[in-house]
Design a protein around this motif. Structure first.
Motif, PDB file in Angstrom:
ATOM      1  N   VAL A  33      19.607  49.793  64.485  1.00 62.12           N
ATOM      2  CA  VAL A  33      18.335  50.202  63.887  1.00 62.12           C
ATOM      3  C   VAL A  33      18.315  51.729  63.792  1.00 62.12           C
ATOM      4  O   VAL A  33      18.487  52.414  64.799  1.00 62.12           O
ATOM      5  N   LEU A  34      18.099  52.239  62.565  1.00 61.14           N
ATOM      6  CA  LEU A  34      18.054  53.685  62.332  1.00 61.14           C
ATOM      7  C   LEU A  34      16.713  54.048  61.714  1.00 61.14           C
ATOM      8  O   LEU A  34      16.176  53.291  60.912  1.00 61.14           O
ATOM      9  N   VAL A  44      10.844  47.575  67.685  1.00 58.31           N
ATOM     10  CA  VAL A  44      11.804  46.482  67.772  1.00 58.31           C
ATOM     11  C   VAL A  44      11.296  45.458  68.773  1.00 58.31           C
ATOM     12  O   VAL A  44      11.009  45.787  69.927  1.00 58.31           O
ATOM     13  N   GLY A  45      11.179  44.206  68.333  1.00 55.17           N
ATOM     14  CA  GLY A  45      10.682  43.118  69.169  1.00 55.17           C
ATOM     15  C   GLY A  45      11.714  42.638  70.176  1.00 55.17           C
ATOM     16  O   GLY A  45      12.908  42.945  70.089  1.00 55.17           O
ATOM     17  N   PRO A  55      27.893  46.404  62.467  1.00 58.01           N
ATOM     18  CA  PRO A  55      27.995  46.662  61.025  1.00 58.01           C
ATOM     19  C   PRO A  55      26.719  46.260  60.283  1.00 58.01           C
ATOM     20  O   PRO A  55      26.532  46.618  59.129  1.00 58.01           O
ATOM     21  N   ASN A  56      25.842  45.508  60.949  1.00 63.92           N
ATOM     22  CA  ASN A  56      24.555  45.108  60.371  1.00 63.92           C
ATOM     23  C   ASN A  56      23.534  46.190  60.712  1.00 63.92           C
ATOM     24  O   ASN A  56      23.183  46.370  61.871  1.00 63.92           O
ATOM     25  N   ILE A  57      23.064  46.897  59.685  1.00 63.28           N
ATOM     26  CA  ILE A  57      22.202  48.056  59.894  1.00 63.28           C
ATOM     27  C   ILE A  57      20.879  47.843  59.180  1.00 63.28           C
ATOM     28  O   ILE A  57      20.851  47.446  58.019  1.00 63.28           O
ATOM     29  N   VAL A  58      19.787  48.087  59.892  1.00 65.07           N
ATOM     30  CA  VAL A  58      18.456  48.121  59.298  1.00 65.07           C
ATOM     31  C   VAL A  58      17.969  49.553  59.436  1.00 65.07           C
ATOM     32  O   VAL A  58      17.847  50.064  60.548  1.00 65.07           O
ATOM     33  N   GLU A  59      17.716  50.209  58.294  1.00 67.67           N
ATOM     34  CA  GLU A  59      17.354  51.622  58.308  1.00 67.67           C
ATOM     35  C   GLU A  59      16.025  51.848  57.600  1.00 67.67           C
ATOM     36  O   GLU A  59      15.812  51.342  56.502  1.00 67.67           O
ATOM     37  N   LEU A  60      15.150  52.606  58.249  1.00 62.44           N
ATOM     38  CA  LEU A  60      13.870  53.013  57.662  1.00 62.44           C
ATOM     39  C   LEU A  60      13.962  54.483  57.270  1.00 62.44           C
ATOM     40  O   LEU A  60      14.328  55.323  58.087  1.00 62.44           O
ATOM     41  N   LEU A  67       8.169  50.476  60.617  1.00 64.43           N
ATOM     42  CA  LEU A  67       8.897  49.243  60.373  1.00 64.43           C
ATOM     43  C   LEU A  67       8.907  48.438  61.663  1.00 64.43           C
ATOM     44  O   LEU A  67       9.304  48.950  62.713  1.00 64.43           O
ATOM     45  N   ILE A  68       8.474  47.196  61.579  1.00 62.94           N
ATOM     46  CA  ILE A  68       8.454  46.291  62.720  1.00 62.94           C
ATOM     47  C   ILE A  68       9.611  45.308  62.529  1.00 62.94           C
ATOM     48  O   ILE A  68       9.674  44.616  61.512  1.00 62.94           O
ATOM     49  N   VAL A  69      10.541  45.283  63.490  1.00 61.54           N
ATOM     50  CA  VAL A  69      11.710  44.411  63.416  1.00 61.54           C
ATOM     51  C   VAL A  69      11.503  43.287  64.430  1.00 61.54           C
ATOM     52  O   VAL A  69      11.328  43.548  65.618  1.00 61.54           O
ATOM     53  N   GLU A  70      11.537  42.037  63.942  1.00 61.68           N
ATOM     54  CA  GLU A  70      11.333  40.870  64.807  1.00 61.68           C
ATOM     55  C   GLU A  70      12.474  39.893  64.652  1.00 61.68           C
ATOM     56  O   GLU A  70      13.085  39.807  63.583  1.00 61.68           O
TER      57      GLU A  70
END
Length: 72
Positions: A33-34, A44-45, A55-60, A67-70
């Motif tokens: 998470v970036l 982040v939940g 390699p899986n990236i979630v970027e705001l 950004l709420i990541v659940e």
């Protein structure tokens, strides 16, 4: 914005101004998470497995955004 990911393989970029969005990712899949920008934050939940080397990236990216990541 509501984003529901049935699977994730790679990168997801969320770009927004003065907004709150929610992204749901599969439980057990590691993600990095970036957060970039002015007055932005990522929440982040508990069901989310974070790994900064994933390699899986979630970027705001944005200004005055959240950004709420659940996990699901």
């Amino acid at each position: 914005m509501e984003i529901d990911c049935a699977s994730i393989d790679g990168r997801i970029d969320v770009n927004q101004l003065s907004s709150t969005s929610r992204i749901t990712v599969p439980k057990g899949v590691s993600i990095a998470v970036l957060t970039h920008g002015l007055r932005t934050r990522t929440i982040v939940g508990a069901g989310v497995r974070q790994d900064e080397d994933s390699p899986n990236i979630v970027e705001l990216n944005g200004v005055e955004s959240e950004l709420i990541v659940e996990g699901r």
